[in-house]
Design an enzyme around this catalytic site. Structure first.
Site, PDB file in Angstrom:
ATOM      1  N   LYS A   1      34.666   9.122 -22.483  1.00 58.26           N
ATOM      2  CA  LYS A   1      34.398   8.948 -21.061  1.00 58.26           C
ATOM      3  C   LYS A   1      34.533  10.297 -20.371  1.00 58.26           C
ATOM      4  O   LYS A   1      35.369  11.123 -20.748  1.00 58.26           O
ATOM      5  CB  LYS A   1      35.395   7.955 -20.434  1.00 58.26           C
ATOM      6  CG  LYS A   1      35.308   7.855 -18.909  1.00 58.26           C
ATOM      7  CD  LYS A   1      36.427   6.996 -18.320  1.00 58.26           C
ATOM      8  CE  LYS A   1      36.399   7.046 -16.803  1.00 58.26           C
ATOM      9  NZ  LYS A   1      37.459   6.241 -16.173  1.00 58.26           N
TER      10      LYS A   1
ATOM     11  N   GLU B   1      43.539   4.822  -4.337  1.00 55.58           N
ATOM     12  CA  GLU B   1      44.179   4.940  -5.655  1.00 55.58           C
ATOM     13  C   GLU B   1      45.528   5.646  -5.577  1.00 55.58           C
ATOM     14  O   GLU B   1      45.598   6.862  -5.314  1.00 55.58           O
ATOM     15  CB  GLU B   1      43.265   5.666  -6.640  1.00 55.58           C
ATOM     16  CG  GLU B   1      43.782   5.607  -8.061  1.00 55.58           C
ATOM     17  CD  GLU B   1      42.676   5.697  -9.103  1.00 55.58           C
ATOM     18  OE1 GLU B   1      42.984   5.613 -10.301  1.00 55.58           O
ATOM     19  OE2 GLU B   1      41.496   5.825  -8.723  1.00 55.58           O
TER      20      GLU B   1
ATOM     21  N   GLU C   1      35.606   1.361 -19.276  1.00 61.05           N
ATOM     22  CA  GLU C   1      36.017   2.480 -18.430  1.00 61.05           C
ATOM     23  C   GLU C   1      37.438   2.265 -17.910  1.00 61.05           C
ATOM     24  O   GLU C   1      38.264   3.178 -17.893  1.00 61.05           O
ATOM     25  CB  GLU C   1      35.031   2.632 -17.266  1.00 61.05           C
ATOM     26  CG  GLU C   1      35.366   3.760 -16.311  1.00 61.05           C
ATOM     27  CD  GLU C   1      34.463   3.782 -15.089  1.00 61.05           C
ATOM     28  OE1 GLU C   1      34.840   4.455 -14.115  1.00 61.05           O
ATOM     29  OE2 GLU C   1      33.402   3.125 -15.103  1.00 61.05           O
TER      30      GLU C   1
ATOM     31  N   GLU D   1      26.453   4.340  -7.218  1.00 65.15           N
ATOM     32  CA  GLU D   1      27.900   4.183  -7.032  1.00 65.15           C
ATOM     33  C   GLU D   1      28.457   5.312  -6.179  1.00 65.15           C
ATOM     34  O   GLU D   1      29.282   5.086  -5.286  1.00 65.15           O
ATOM     35  CB  GLU D   1      28.595   4.150  -8.389  1.00 65.15           C
ATOM     36  CG  GLU D   1      30.108   3.993  -8.296  1.00 65.15           C
ATOM     37  CD  GLU D   1      30.770   3.883  -9.647  1.00 65.15           C
ATOM     38  OE1 GLU D   1      31.868   4.457  -9.805  1.00 65.15           O
ATOM     39  OE2 GLU D   1      30.212   3.221 -10.547  1.00 65.15           O
TER      40      GLU D   1
END
Length: 423
Positions: A182, A227, A271, A409
């Protein structure tokens, strides 16, 4: 040397400060209203948090040892401070606010304001911080009205959307070849306003539109991030991991169906798994016990939905909140897996300097407790042109990623800053 060990201070001279926290009435419902026109620092969520202004002490730092140097400076400053805290809640007393660059070469700083206005639940207070030679009285709290930004135009930043999609395709090729699992790729836009950008204007709009996010301002970097990189409070360590995103439509029934599809998406679950594993592995050495959820939940925000997991642990050593943030940075959520390979690929193909985007941003108290988030959904004011700001977004790329979907996104993730800067 462990994260909790002091670094010999050497040249890291810290001033001798006198700190006084005392309860006050008359704090505005919106803490942001107290910020003066020359700006300051802010950390607000659901109406609680802190705003501050003035500079009692500041450290600018860069390099591979920037977190250790920042901790050493803070420990020295704390060791010389005289603190009278008549409030006694998390966030009162001596605090620093900081933001750190994504890479070692990006600038980072810790700032100790002269005045901090805080709220936690029903408790409100003012903290004054000054050199021992010039004690200051608590200020009269004033509310200010920020100036609207006016018309804002947006231009491509380092790359166009089409060019960025091509970079995503290159990353997918590298992933499918087995080079890595990733990588997170970022892009930027340039906001160009007709008037100088009063940072309090977008800050106040972000705090209102995204109350469940952490709205922050540190040295010209502003945003509302969903986050939480790490919180340390009274021996409890927590981290909120976000990875896997889908855009909301505004139709509640359709959005519920999209949330269900996100929760089943093998690409997004893969992910997310990488991101959770990287956080759990980094925190494990610092925790006696940990709770790592087996499956994520869907976090609903006004513009997007994320797969989210809350990782929690009981502290096993004296690592500060900043030390824990250093151990976590960069996580798979903003870099990739394996970390070193993903970081090298970002440097090779991303084509821009992130600055402090996706680095740790937050605050810490004298005891090492505090909150550090990942600087997402944010913008960096241009120090040379007050009418301009870089805004950022990123996306996690895995083997199943579609370049056009990833571009969409990032467009969704740019919405908070684009809307906040508008009329």
């Amino acid at each position: 040397m462990s994260l909790s060990d002091p670094v010999p201070p050497g040249h890291l001279a810290a001033p001798h400060l006198v700190v006084r926290s005392q309860p006050v009435d008359g704090v505005a419902d919106r803490l942001m209203d107290h910020l003066p026109d020359d700006g300051g620092v802010a950390w607000v969520r659901r109406g609680d948090g802190h705003v501050g202004w003035g500079v009692a002490a500041r450290l600018d730092v860069a390099g591979s040892n920037r977190f250790a140097r920042a901790q050493a400076w803070w420990q020295e400053l704390v060791g010389h401070a005289v603190v009278r805290d008549d409030v006694g809640v998390p966030g009162s007393g001596l605090l620093c606010f900081g933001s750190f660059g994504f890479t070692d070469s990006d600038p980072s700083q810790l700032v100790v304001p002269e005045v901090i206005v805080g709220r936690r639940g029903s408790t409100t207070w003012v903290t004054t911080i000054s050199p021992a030679s010039s004690l200051v009285a608590p200020p009269q709290l004033t509310s200010y009205e920020p100036d609207p930004v006016g018309t804002v135009a947006f231009a491509d930043g380092s790359r166009s959307g089409t060019a960025w999609s091509g970079i995503v395709a290159e990353a997918v090729t590298r992933i499918t070849s087995g080079e890595l699992d990733k990588v997170v790729l970022a892009r930027d836009l340039i906001a160009i306003a007709e008037k100088p950008i009063d940072l309090r204007w977008p800050l106040r709009r972000l705090a209102s539109a995204y109350p469940n996010c952490w709205t922050f301002s540190v040295d010209g970097l502003i945003g509302a991030t969903p986050e939480l990189l790490v919180r340390r409070e009274k021996g409890l360590i927590t981290s909120r991991v976000l990875a896997g995103t889908i855009r909301r439509t505004g139709d509640d029934a359709h959005d519920l169906a999209l949330a269900a599809s996100l929760a089943r998406s093998s690409k997004d679950l893969e992910e997310h798994e990488y991101a959770v594993r990287s956080v759990a592995d980094a925190l494990k050495p610092h925790c006696k016990s940990m709770n790592v959820p087996e499956t994520p939940f869907v976090l609903h925000l006004p513009n997007v939905m994320h797969l989210a997991s809350d990782v929690a642990g009981v502290a096993a050593n004296g690592a500060s909140a900043l030390g824990l943030a250093a151990a976590l940075h960069p996580s798979a959520a903003i870099c990739g897996t394996p970390t070193d390979t993903a970081r090298d690929l970002i440097g090779e193909i991303e084509g821009m300097s992130r600055g402090r985007f996706s680095g740790p941003v937050g605050w810490m108290d004298a005891g090492g407790d505090g909150e550090w988030c990942i600087a997402l959904r944010c913008g960096q004011a241009d120090p040379d042109d007050p009418t301009r700001m870089r805004i950022f977004a990123g996306a996690g790329i895995v083997a199943g990623s579609d370049p056009e979907a990833e571009l969409a996104e990032t467009i969704a993730k740019l919405v908070p800053m684009r809307d906040a800067l508008g009329e």
